[in-house]
Design a protein around this motif. Structure first.
Motif, PDB file in Angstrom:
ATOM      1  N   ILE A  64       6.079   3.671   1.058  1.00 11.53           N
ATOM      2  CA  ILE A  64       5.761   4.241  -0.255  1.00 11.53           C
ATOM      3  C   ILE A  64       7.035   4.888  -0.810  1.00 11.53           C
ATOM      4  N   GLU A  65       7.652   4.216  -1.767  1.00 12.27           N
ATOM      5  CA  GLU A  65       8.894   4.704  -2.369  1.00 12.27           C
ATOM      6  C   GLU A  65       8.513   5.599  -3.552  1.00 12.27           C
ATOM      7  N   PHE A  66       8.453   6.905  -3.316  1.00 15.42           N
ATOM      8  CA  PHE A  66       7.753   7.780  -4.263  1.00 15.42           C
ATOM      9  C   PHE A  66       8.650   8.423  -5.317  1.00 15.42           C
ATOM     10  N   THR A  67       9.958   8.347  -5.164  1.00 10.83           N
ATOM     11  CA  THR A  67      10.860   8.830  -6.220  1.00 10.83           C
ATOM     12  C   THR A  67      12.202   8.123  -6.113  1.00 10.83           C
ATOM     13  N   GLU A  95      -1.096   9.652  -6.976  1.00 10.93           N
ATOM     14  CA  GLU A  95      -0.592   8.271  -6.903  1.00 10.93           C
ATOM     15  C   GLU A  95      -0.168   7.920  -5.475  1.00 10.93           C
ATOM     16  N   ILE A  96       0.441   8.882  -4.787  1.00  7.89           N
ATOM     17  CA  ILE A  96       0.831   8.664  -3.389  1.00  7.89           C
ATOM     18  C   ILE A  96      -0.407   8.462  -2.526  1.00  7.89           C
ATOM     19  N   LEU A  97      -1.418   9.293  -2.736  1.00  9.52           N
ATOM     20  CA  LEU A  97      -2.666   9.159  -1.965  1.00  9.52           C
ATOM     21  C   LEU A  97      -3.357   7.830  -2.254  1.00  9.52           C
ATOM     22  N   GLU A  98      -3.264   7.362  -3.480  1.00  9.84           N
ATOM     23  CA  GLU A  98      -3.856   6.064  -3.820  1.00  9.84           C
ATOM     24  C   GLU A  98      -3.140   4.938  -3.076  1.00  9.84           C
ATOM     25  N   CYS A  99      -1.827   5.058  -2.929  1.00 14.76           N
ATOM     26  CA  CYS A  99      -1.074   4.083  -2.131  1.00 14.76           C
ATOM     27  C   CYS A  99      -1.575   4.085  -0.681  1.00 14.76           C
ATOM     28  N   CYS A 100      -1.814   5.284  -0.151  1.00 16.14           N
ATOM     29  CA  CYS A 100      -2.321   5.398   1.219  1.00 16.14           C
ATOM     30  C   CYS A 100      -3.712   4.784   1.343  1.00 16.14           C
ATOM     31  N   PHE A 111       2.270   5.441   7.479  1.00 19.98           N
ATOM     32  CA  PHE A 111       2.802   5.475   6.113  1.00 19.98           C
ATOM     33  C   PHE A 111       4.198   6.076   6.151  1.00 19.98           C
ATOM     34  N   VAL A 112       5.095   5.488   5.373  1.00 15.71           N
ATOM     35  CA  VAL A 112       6.471   5.974   5.285  1.00 15.71           C
ATOM     36  C   VAL A 112       6.727   6.450   3.861  1.00 15.71           C
ATOM     37  N   SER A 305       4.186   0.683  -2.471  1.00 13.94           N
ATOM     38  CA  SER A 305       4.403   1.408  -3.729  1.00 13.94           C
ATOM     39  C   SER A 305       3.666   0.733  -4.880  1.00 13.94           C
ATOM     40  N   PRO A 306       3.343   1.488  -5.925  1.00 11.94           N
ATOM     41  CA  PRO A 306       2.698   0.861  -7.090  1.00 11.94           C
ATOM     42  C   PRO A 306       3.553  -0.286  -7.632  1.00 11.94           C
ATOM     43  N   LEU A 307       2.904  -1.358  -8.026  1.00 13.02           N
ATOM     44  CA  LEU A 307       3.635  -2.547  -8.497  1.00 13.02           C
ATOM     45  C   LEU A 307       4.593  -2.227  -9.635  1.00 13.02           C
ATOM     46  N   THR A 308       4.197  -1.304 -10.495  1.00 11.58           N
ATOM     47  CA  THR A 308       5.037  -0.986 -11.663  1.00 11.58           C
ATOM     48  C   THR A 308       6.343  -0.302 -11.267  1.00 11.58           C
TER      49      THR A 308
END
Length: 353
Positions: A64-67, A95-100, A111-112, A305-308
């Motif tokens: 999860i590439e969050f920033t 959004e991070i939790l939704e990825c999880c 999860f990374v 990560s979110p596709l966008t």
């Protein structure tokens, strides 16, 4: 020539028996990375060790590439702070939790959380995110990869529930480190962070780029010696790939075969290590990950990560983040792993030491 060949055989036997070499021996061995007999011999030994400790299992990590904000200005990196062309983003906790949630449904049990060194995410925010993930998924391992922090910050993250921490040292040679980083960054500080993480009880991951600008075989030998000394539970290496918005835009990418050779050597040096077949390997060669797994690697890290946002986490040019690199196509990846005789598993996959 025969004497030289005999000396090399002795070096290989020493590596296999004692799991380490001198700097000079490493350099000599690395000079033989184009000799099929030596490459195949070490690959065979590496696979034997990975089978001994991990069998045919290939562990998945949901990335999860969050920033992609970063306060650092590393000369090789596409998300360096001075790159004005980077399309910046930050994920919210939800959004991070939704990825999880998506990852958990797909079978991921690690999860990374990876990001640039983004001061917007204070310790309080990171701790809140960690606590929320661990509360919702107590059976999952959580890895952080968010750069250099203070001992106290690392302690807070550990107490909140973080299990692992990835912090690639990038190069263990002081002069080479200075070529790749601005003067406010130091190899001494990077190494200190890694030892702090070990002291706090994290499963620690280090690693380096193969073929980064001005890198010599002597530099790589320093990396191997440092890894043996640090004794991390994870090692991430991948070929250097240039980014068009950096000063190294015109440099050549790292060599696939040397990277594969080094994966085998690292497996022999650290037999129980968790060793990813990285995204960079898959970027420079369509079969890069399979090749990595075939020479001693045992981890893959599909993108959750979110596709966008995936294209925006642009560390280097042409980074793969869709298709079979995407978590949504985990079944495709499983088939590819099975095609070379291994098995993708839905386990935490903790290191054996």
């Amino acid at each position: 020539m025969e004497r030289h060949g005999s000396e090399m055989n002795n070096t290989i036997e020493k590596l296999i028996k004692y799991h380490e070499l001198t700097k000079e021996e490493y350099v000599e061995l690395l000079e033989s990375s184009d000799k099929a007999g030596i490459v195949n011999c070490l690959a065979k030994e590496a696979v034997k060790l990975r089978m001994k400790y991990y069998g045919k299992k290939v562990y998945t990590r949901g990335l999860i590439e969050f920033t992609n904000y970063c306060k650092n200005d590393c000369y090789y990196c596409g998300i360096r702070r001075s790159n004005r062309h980077a399309d910046r983003y930050r994920l919210t906790k939800e959004e991070i939790l939704e990825c999880c949630r998506n990852g958990y449904k797909l079978g991921f049990r690690t999860f990374v959380l990876q990001g640039g060194e983004d001061p917007w995410y204070t310790d309080e925010k990171i701790v809140d995110i960690i606590c929320s993930i661990k509360q919702e998924y107590p059976d999952c391992a959580l890895t952080l990869s968010i750069g250099e922090k203070s001992f106290e910050s690392y302690r807070k993250y550990k107490e909140a529930g973080a299990d692992r921490y990835l912090l690639r040292h990038e190069t263990a040679c002081e002069s080479h480190y200075k070529m790749l980083h601005p003067k406010e960054m130091s190899l001494k500080e990077r190494k200190a962070c890694l030892y702090n993480l070990k002291e706090l009880g994290y499963q620690v991951g280090a690693g380096f780029m193969v073929g980064s600008p001005k890198q010599t075989l002597s530099d790589i030998a320093d990396d191997l010696i440092f890894l043996k000394e640090l004794n991390p539970q994870m090692v991430g290496i991948g070929p250097f790939i240039p980014h068009s918005d950096t000063i190294f835009a015109s440099e050549e990418a790292g060599n696939l075969n040397l990277t594969l050779f080094l994966l085998s050597i690292i497996r022999i040096i650290l037999p129980k290590v968790l060793l990813p077949a990285t995204t960079a390997l898959g970027t420079i060669d369509p079969k890069g990950r399979e090749k990595g797994l075939s020479v001693g690697a045992n981890v893959v890290m599909p993108n959750l990560s979110p596709l966008t946002n995936r294209k925006k986490y642009d560390l280097y040019d042409n980074k793969i983040c869709t298709g079979e690199e995407a978590a949504e196509c985990i079944s495709c990846l499983a088939k590819r792993v099975e095609s070379i005789g291994y098995e993708l598993v839905n386990e935490r996959g903790d290191a054996l030491y």
